[in-house]
Design a protein around this motif. Structure first.
Motif, short mmCIF file in Angstrom:
data_model
loop_
_atom_site.label_atom_id
_atom_site.label_comp_id
_atom_site.label_asym_id
_atom_site.label_seq_id
_atom_site.Cartn_x
_atom_site.Cartn_y
_atom_site.Cartn_z
N LYS A 98 -2.17 1.17 3.99
CA LYS A 98 -3.31 0.42 3.44
C LYS A 98 -3.50 0.77 1.97
N PRO A 99 -3.81 -0.23 1.11
CA PRO A 99 -4.14 0.10 -0.28
C PRO A 99 -5.28 1.11 -0.35
N ALA A 116 -8.96 -4.62 3.39
CA ALA A 116 -7.53 -4.57 3.69
C ALA A 116 -7.16 -5.56 4.79
N LYS A 139 4.15 -3.92 1.01
CA LYS A 139 4.14 -2.76 0.10
C LYS A 139 4.07 -3.22 -1.36
N THR A 165 0.64 -4.31 -1.96
CA THR A 165 -0.20 -3.10 -2.10
C THR A 165 -0.19 -2.60 -3.54
N GLU A 190 -3.46 -2.08 -5.79
CA GLU A 190 -3.84 -0.75 -6.29
C GLU A 190 -3.88 -0.70 -7.81
#
Length: 333
Positions: free
Chosen positions: A113-114, A122, A288, A291, A295
Motif C-alpha cells: 500500500k502507498p 488505497a 507498484k 504506488t 507516493e
C-alpha cells in the motif's frame, strides 16, 4: 467471516450479508484481512448478470474488486510479502470477493500500500488505476505532446486518467457537469466541456487518443474527434474480437462479441482510426509503478464517500446513481 454475497443474478437484487467460509489459500496466494474495499460499476454489472458469458460466477459468491488491508497469512510459495504487511490489490477475475472480512489474492496481483494513503484511499485506487494505466500506457502508448480526450472527468476513472495523462505530458480534454468544471481543471484538465451546455463533438478535433467510458452514442461521436490514425480505447464496451481471442471464448461467444462491436469497428475503419476494447487485468507490478506516482505526490486518489460495511448496498446504489465525484469506498474494519 461476514461478507456481502450475490445470491441470485438480477439488477435489482440486493446483496445479502451472510456468514461465509474464509477463502481457502492456494500456494501462490496471500490471505488479506480487508480493511477497506472500493466499489465499482462492474460490481453492479456482475450482480445484474451482464458478464455471465465471459465471467461465469456460480451463485452464491462474494462481490467486490478493490481491496486494501493487512496480510493475515501467506501460501508456501509466496516470497514478496509477509504477515503484517499493508497491501492493496485488484484481485483476479474469478477470485474476486473484497466485500468481506478476508479475501485471497495472488501474490502477482498484490502490491504494498502507498505509505501516504489511508486504507480507504488505497482501496479506491487498484481497479481504476490499473484500467487507466493499461489504457493510456500499454494500449495507447500516450506520449508527451499528444492530445487525449477523457470522458466523464469527475468520475472514478476520469479523475485518475486526467492526472496520469498529465504526468505523461499530454494535453487533456474532458467532459463534466457545470458544478465540476473548476474541480476537474484543478486535477489538470486543459479543455473542459460542460456536457449540459456544449457538444464535445463540435468542439474537439484532431485528437490522438480517446478513453471511452460512456454509452454507444458517445462512442460514435468520439470516433469523430480523432485524427486519422488516432486510437479509441473503450472500457465500457462493446467488446471486440481481439478480446474474445484473448479470453479464449467459446465459438458462440466470439460470434456474439463480433456482432455487438461490428458497427463501431466499421465506423472506425471508415474514419481511418483504431478501435479497441480494454477489460483490465489484475497486475501487481503495474500497481507498484502506480504506488511510486502516488507516493511522489504526482497522483492523488479522489474519494467521494466512505460507507460503513453494513451499508454496502447503499454504497453500490450510490455508484449506480452516477453522482459520485471520484470513488466510493466501504470501510470494512
Amino acid at each position: 467471516m461476514q461478507a456481502f454475497i450475490v445470491e441470485r443474478y438480477g439488477k435489482k437484487s440486493a446483496l445479502k450479508q451472510a456468514d461465509m467460509p474464509t477463502p481457502e489459500l492456494r500456494d501462490d496466494e496471500v490471505l488479506v484481512e480487508v480493511h477497506a474495499a472500493g466499489v465499482n460499476l462492474i460490481d453492479s454489472k456482475i450482480r445484474g448478470g451482464e458478464f455471465k458469458l465471459i465471467l461465469p460466477y456460480r451463485t452464491p459468491f462474494v462481490l467486490g474488486h478493490d481491496v486494501a488491508g493487512v496480510v493475515a497469512r501467506i501460501g508456501p510459495r509466496v516470497r514478496q510479502f509477509k504477515v503484517g504487511d499493508e497491501v492493496y490489490s485488484r484481485p483476479d477475475d474469478l477470485r474476486i470477493g473484497t466485500f468481506a472480512e478476508f479475501v485471497a489474492v495472488k501474490e502477482s496481483s498484490l502490491a504494498l500500500k502507498p505509505k501516504n494513503l489511508t486504507m480507504e484511499e488505497a482501496a479506491s485506487v487498484p481497479l481504476v488505476g490499473l484500467t487507466v494505466w493499461q489504457a493510456l500506457v500499454e494500449k495507447a502508448k500516450l506520449k508527451k505532446g499528444q492530445k487525449v480526450f477523457i470522458q466523464a472527468g469527475s468520475g472514478g476513472v476520469g479523475t485518475f486518467a486526467i492526472q496520469l495523462a498529465k504526468q505523461l505530458g499530454a494535453t487533456v480534454a474532458t467532459t463534466t457537469s457545470t458544478s465540476n468544471v473548476a474541480w476537474v481543471q484543478d486535477l489538470g484538465a486543459d479543455v473542459v466541456i460542460d456536457y449540459k451546455k456544449e457538444d464535445f463533438e463540435k468542439i474537439l478535433s484532431g485528437y490522438d487518443v480517446v478513453l471511452n467510458s460512456q454509452d454507444g452514442k458517445t462512442l460514435a461521436k468520439s470516433l469523430n474527434v480523432l485524427r486519422p490514425g488516432g486510437k479509441l480505447i473503450t472500457i465500457s464496451g462493446p467488446a471486440d474480437p481481439a478480446f474474445a481471442e484473448e479470453i479464449k471464448a467459446p465459438w458462440f461467444v466470439k460470434q456474439v462479441i463480433s456482432l455487438l462491436s461490428m458497427g463501431a469497428r466499421r465506423m472506425a475503419k471508415r474514419l481511418g482510426v483504431d478501435f479497441s476494447f480494454l477489460f483490465m487485468q489484475a497486475n501487481g507490478s503495474q500497481l507498484k509503478q502506480i504506488t511510486s506516482l502516488i507516493e511522489s505526490g504526482a497522483i492523488r486518489p479522489v474519494v467521494d464517500k466512505v460507507f460503513a460495511f453494513a451499508a454496502t448496498n447503499d454504497a453500490l446504489a450510490y455508484v449506480e446513481s452516477g453522482r459520485a465525484k471520484g470513488k466510493v469506498v466501504i470501510k470494512v474494519r
